[in-house]
Design a protein around this motif. Structure first.
Motif, PDB file in Angstrom:
ATOM      1  N   GLU A 112     -17.376 139.382  19.407  1.00 36.84           N
ATOM      2  CA  GLU A 112     -18.171 139.395  20.631  1.00 36.84           C
ATOM      3  C   GLU A 112     -19.110 138.202  20.642  1.00 36.84           C
ATOM      4  N   ASP A 113     -19.214 137.567  21.778  1.00 39.60           N
ATOM      5  CA  ASP A 113     -20.189 136.504  21.999  1.00 39.60           C
ATOM      6  C   ASP A 113     -20.906 136.784  23.316  1.00 39.60           C
ATOM      7  N   ILE A 114     -22.173 136.404  23.390  1.00 36.57           N
ATOM      8  CA  ILE A 114     -22.953 136.549  24.616  1.00 36.57           C
ATOM      9  C   ILE A 114     -23.442 135.178  25.040  1.00 36.57           C
ATOM     10  N   GLY A 115     -23.315 134.895  26.315  1.00 36.54           N
ATOM     11  CA  GLY A 115     -23.773 133.617  26.850  1.00 36.54           C
ATOM     12  C   GLY A 115     -23.697 133.626  28.363  1.00 36.54           C
ATOM     13  N   TYR A 116     -23.748 132.463  28.934  1.00 34.24           N
ATOM     14  CA  TYR A 116     -23.685 132.292  30.384  1.00 34.24           C
ATOM     15  C   TYR A 116     -22.338 131.685  30.756  1.00 34.24           C
ATOM     16  N   LEU A 117     -21.669 132.304  31.717  1.00 35.42           N
ATOM     17  CA  LEU A 117     -20.334 131.862  32.116  1.00 35.42           C
ATOM     18  C   LEU A 117     -20.433 130.558  32.894  1.00 35.42           C
ATOM     19  N   GLY A 138     -35.508 118.168  36.942  1.00 39.24           N
ATOM     20  CA  GLY A 138     -35.045 119.404  37.556  1.00 39.24           C
ATOM     21  C   GLY A 138     -33.586 119.726  37.315  1.00 39.24           C
ATOM     22  N   LYS A 139     -32.866 118.850  36.600  1.00 38.66           N
ATOM     23  CA  LYS A 139     -31.445 119.095  36.331  1.00 38.66           C
ATOM     24  C   LYS A 139     -31.283 120.047  35.154  1.00 38.66           C
ATOM     25  N   LEU A 140     -30.297 120.914  35.279  1.00 40.94           N
ATOM     26  CA  LEU A 140     -29.977 121.874  34.233  1.00 40.94           C
ATOM     27  C   LEU A 140     -29.342 121.158  33.051  1.00 40.94           C
ATOM     28  N   GLU A 141     -29.828 121.469  31.848  1.00 45.97           N
ATOM     29  CA  GLU A 141     -29.243 120.962  30.611  1.00 45.97           C
ATOM     30  C   GLU A 141     -28.831 122.169  29.780  1.00 45.97           C
ATOM     31  N   ILE A 142     -27.627 122.112  29.178  1.00 45.51           N
ATOM     32  CA  ILE A 142     -27.110 123.278  28.452  1.00 45.51           C
ATOM     33  C   ILE A 142     -26.720 122.910  27.022  1.00 45.51           C
ATOM     34  N   GLY A 143     -26.678 123.935  26.163  1.00 50.66           N
ATOM     35  CA  GLY A 143     -26.273 123.759  24.770  1.00 50.66           C
ATOM     36  C   GLY A 143     -25.530 124.993  24.296  1.00 50.66           C
ATOM     37  N   GLY A 144     -25.018 124.930  23.086  1.00 44.88           N
ATOM     38  CA  GLY A 144     -24.278 126.055  22.516  1.00 44.88           C
ATOM     39  C   GLY A 144     -23.021 126.362  23.315  1.00 44.88           C
ATOM     40  N   ILE A 145     -22.236 125.357  23.595  1.00 40.24           N
ATOM     41  CA  ILE A 145     -21.042 125.499  24.439  1.00 40.24           C
ATOM     42  C   ILE A 145     -19.857 125.973  23.591  1.00 40.24           C
ATOM     43  N   THR A 146     -19.161 127.009  24.075  1.00 38.86           N
ATOM     44  CA  THR A 146     -17.962 127.511  23.412  1.00 38.86           C
ATOM     45  C   THR A 146     -16.844 127.622  24.442  1.00 38.86           C
ATOM     46  N   THR A 147     -15.671 127.108  24.082  1.00 35.42           N
ATOM     47  CA  THR A 147     -14.491 127.179  24.940  1.00 35.42           C
ATOM     48  C   THR A 147     -13.449 128.076  24.268  1.00 35.42           C
ATOM     49  N   TYR A 148     -12.930 129.037  25.029  1.00 32.94           N
ATOM     50  CA  TYR A 148     -11.940 129.988  24.526  1.00 32.94           C
ATOM     51  C   TYR A 148     -10.621 129.789  25.244  1.00 32.94           C
ATOM     52  N   PRO A 149      -9.494 129.779  24.511  1.00 34.82           N
ATOM     53  CA  PRO A 149      -8.207 129.882  25.192  1.00 34.82           C
ATOM     54  C   PRO A 149      -8.145 131.273  25.834  1.00 34.82           C
ATOM     55  N   ILE A 152     -15.275 129.049  29.472  1.00 31.88           N
ATOM     56  CA  ILE A 152     -16.352 128.313  28.801  1.00 31.88           C
ATOM     57  C   ILE A 152     -17.676 129.038  29.039  1.00 31.88           C
ATOM     58  N   ILE A 153     -18.421 129.262  27.937  1.00 34.53           N
ATOM     59  CA  ILE A 153     -19.777 129.788  28.052  1.00 34.53           C
ATOM     60  C   ILE A 153     -20.752 128.818  27.392  1.00 34.53           C
ATOM     61  N   PHE A 154     -22.047 128.985  27.704  1.00 39.65           N
ATOM     62  CA  PHE A 154     -23.106 128.283  26.987  1.00 39.65           C
ATOM     63  C   PHE A 154     -24.195 129.295  26.662  1.00 39.65           C
ATOM     64  N   THR A 155     -24.945 129.037  25.587  1.00 38.83           N
ATOM     65  CA  THR A 155     -25.921 130.018  25.127  1.00 38.83           C
ATOM     66  C   THR A 155     -27.364 129.592  25.329  1.00 38.83           C
ATOM     67  N   SER A 156     -27.609 128.320  25.559  1.00 36.64           N
ATOM     68  CA  SER A 156     -28.973 127.818  25.726  1.00 36.64           C
ATOM     69  C   SER A 156     -29.049 126.930  26.953  1.00 36.64           C
ATOM     70  N   TYR A 157     -30.210 126.942  27.601  1.00 37.22           N
ATOM     71  CA  TYR A 157     -30.401 126.050  28.740  1.00 37.22           C
ATOM     72  C   TYR A 157     -31.879 125.737  28.942  1.00 37.22           C
ATOM     73  N   SER A 158     -32.114 124.640  29.623  1.00 38.51           N
ATOM     74  CA  SER A 158     -33.463 124.279  30.059  1.00 38.51           C
ATOM     75  C   SER A 158     -33.309 123.354  31.267  1.00 38.51           C
ATOM     76  N   PHE A 159     -34.409 123.148  31.948  1.00 39.40           N
ATOM     77  CA  PHE A 159     -34.436 122.220  33.066  1.00 39.40           C
ATOM     78  C   PHE A 159     -35.231 120.992  32.642  1.00 39.40           C
ATOM     79  N   GLY A 160     -34.636 119.817  32.813  1.00 39.77           N
ATOM     80  CA  GLY A 160     -35.314 118.575  32.477  1.00 39.77           C
ATOM     81  C   GLY A 160     -36.424 118.279  33.474  1.00 39.77           C
ATOM     82  N   ASP A 161     -37.196 117.242  33.194  1.00 47.08           N
ATOM     83  CA  ASP A 161     -38.275 116.836  34.094  1.00 47.08           C
ATOM     84  C   ASP A 161     -37.761 116.488  35.482  1.00 47.08           C
TER      85      ASP A 161
END
Length: 93
Positions: A46-51, A71-82, A60-69
């Protein structure tokens, strides 16, 4: 609408939080009998993240995000599943 520390607005966060149930391989490097080897199986994970993305071939999901100065979304912890290994996608509240 969410505000940054500088008082500017951020875009609305549009990604759903999900739990992915998927199957992973299990391997062993130990010596064993044929009978025990036939008892080996795969593992449910099981993995939890944002679709981020989903199509018939991959998810593809990502688990971390923030907004840069800016205002653009930046993401991390990217996982791709077949898609073949994904057994269930649950939308979390």
């Amino acid at each position: 609408m969410t505000y940054t520390k500088h008082g500017t607005t951020k875009p609305k966060f549009k990604y759903k939080r999900v739990k992915i149930i998927w199957i992973d391989i299990v391997s062993s490097s130990e010596w064993t009998t044929l009978e025990n080897a036939l008892k080996h199986t795969y593992s449910f994970c099981e993995d939890i993240g944002y679709l981020l993305y989903k199509d018939p071939k991959k998810l593809i999901i990502f688990t971390s995000y923030s907004f840069g100065d800016d205002g653009k979304l930046e993401i991390g912890g990217i996982t791709t599943y077949p898609r073949q290994v994904v057994k269930r996608v649950e939308i979390l509240k």
